[in-house]
Design an enzyme around this catalytic site. Structure first.
Site, PDB file in Angstrom:
ATOM      1  CD  GLU A 141      -2.559   1.681   0.284  1.00  0.00           C
ATOM      2  OE1 GLU A 141      -2.399   2.810  -0.218  1.00  0.00           O
ATOM      3  OE2 GLU A 141      -3.399   0.867  -0.138  1.00  0.00           O
ATOM      4  CG  ASP A 198      -8.906  -3.339  -3.408  1.00  0.00           C
ATOM      5  OD1 ASP A 198      -9.848  -3.274  -4.213  1.00  0.00           O
ATOM      6  OD2 ASP A 198      -8.980  -2.877  -2.253  1.00  0.00           O
ATOM      7  CE1 TYR A 237     -17.844   0.577  -4.179  1.00  0.00           C
ATOM      8  CE2 TYR A 237     -17.525  -0.693  -6.186  1.00  0.00           C
ATOM      9  CZ  TYR A 237     -17.021  -0.150  -5.020  1.00  0.00           C
ATOM     10  OH  TYR A 237     -15.702  -0.319  -4.710  1.00  0.00           O
TER      11      TYR A 237
END
Length: 361
Positions: free
Chosen positions: A217, A274, A349
């Site tokens: 990350e 991701d 979403y």
């Protein structure tokens, strides 16, 4: 102070008589002590604006092709009951004036413009949705993006990156889908996670007793720090430490790390990407995004074991052309692959989302 914007539309089977329609509404505007200004539309129906108390502003249009529209703007602090009474009076009067030619009446809830908390985002395919967001929990800029965590009454805390809803407390379906939909055995396996700063994938994978998870990350301070404070329903306590018995979080750019893994011959049973979703076009400004996607995809397949799988999100199920372009990229990798896809409803979403599983032939 925010502005509230109301709309009232009358769809007609024939053009309205401008003169009688406008004349019939004048008494309502006079009662509201609103000053009228008529504008020249060069033959395109009637257009008038009305300004009244407390900054109320109305636009009345009688269109030549069979449509009457009323737009009302007022400040957030204005008396909502009085505003509703004005709209009710206009709607009732127009229904009487246009009786016999009305095919549809549509009155939308007010749109709040300029509020301290933004509640509106477009879906991936360009539809506007309104969230029930009531306050901002976290708002920081990193070197790479703006990070917000907002509270929604329906979806819980929501992570929003550069204005794009990424993850909410309600979205376990996303995490499960990008991990293979519950069909994979992670026990004793080595897993590589690209991105995933909200900690949801890491937290769920740890529960499945893998041998080791490596998570890459790039934005530690802003994303990980914000999520371990405000997204604990998603990540639990997994981000409280960057290392554990079966995981390590490396705060690094995944590209050079992947290249290093390729050079070293290091491989994984699962790679979960991701990062960036499938771009929605191939316009010039999207070229760098597609190049980045292709690079990540090729490097990820190179560090995948022969029996391993690569998982990633795609995009909105309605964006079929973009998804087709992505599937074309899968046929151009350094080694041949097969793939499958799954369509999942991700609650926050408000649209169906496509996820991909890819493996070497």
């Amino acid at each position: 102070m925010a502005l509230r914007h109301y709309t009232l539309d009358f769809k007609l089977s024939a053009p309205a008589d401008c003169t009688s329609t406008v004349h019939g509404l004048q008494s309502i505007f006079q009662e509201q002590e609103m000053t009228e200004t008529v504008h020249d539309t060069e033959g395109h129906g009637h257009l008038a604006t009305f300004v009244g108390k407390k900054g109320r502003f109305v636009v009345l249009r009688v269109h030549t092709h069979g449509l009457v529209t009323v737009d009302l703007q007022c400040y957030e602090g204005d008396d909502s009951a009085q505003v509703d009474n004005l709209l009710n009076a206009l709607e009732t009067k127009l229904e009487n004036l246009l009786r016999g030619i009305i095919t549809r009446v549509k009155r939308l809830p007010a749109i709040s413009r300029g509020a301290s908390v933004d509640r509106y985002w477009p879906t991936a395919d360009g539809r506007l949705v309104e969230y029930d967001i009531d306050h901002v929990l976290y708002d920081k800029d990193s070197a790479y993006q703006n990070i917000k965590i907002l509270h929604s009454q329906q979806f819980g805390n929501m992570l929003v990156l550069n204005g794009d809803v990424n993850m909410a407390d309600s979205d376990l379906a996303y995490t499960q889908a990008i991990m293979g939909g519950g069909r994979e055995s992670y026990e004793g396996k080595e897993v590589l996670i690209l991105g995933g700063g909200d900690g949801g994938i890491l937290a769920e994978t740890v529960k499945l007793k893998p041998k080791m998870i490596t998570m890459l990350e790039i934005s530690f301070c802003a994303v990980i720090d914000g999520c371990r404070q405000h997204m604990r329903k998603t990540c639990g306590d997994i981000l409280d430490s960057l290392t554990g018995d079966c995981y390590q979080v490396l705060v690094e750019d995944c590209v050079p790390v992947l290249k290093k893994y390729v050079e070293e011959g290091r491989t994984f049973d699962y790679v979960i990407n991701d990062l960036t979703a499938v771009p929605i076009s191939t316009l010039p400004e999207e070229d760098s995004t597609w190049e980045f996607l292709r690079l990540i995809l090729d490097l990820s397949i190179k560090v995948l074991r022969p029996s391993g799988k690569y998982f990633t999100q795609g995009n909105c199920a309605n964006l079929t052309e973009a998804l087709d372009l992505y599937e074309e990229q899968l046929q151009k990798l350094s080694c041949p692959v097969d793939f499958s896809k799954e369509v999942v409803c991700v609650p926050s979403y408000m649209e169906l989302w496509v996820f991909y599983s890819v493996w070497k032939k």
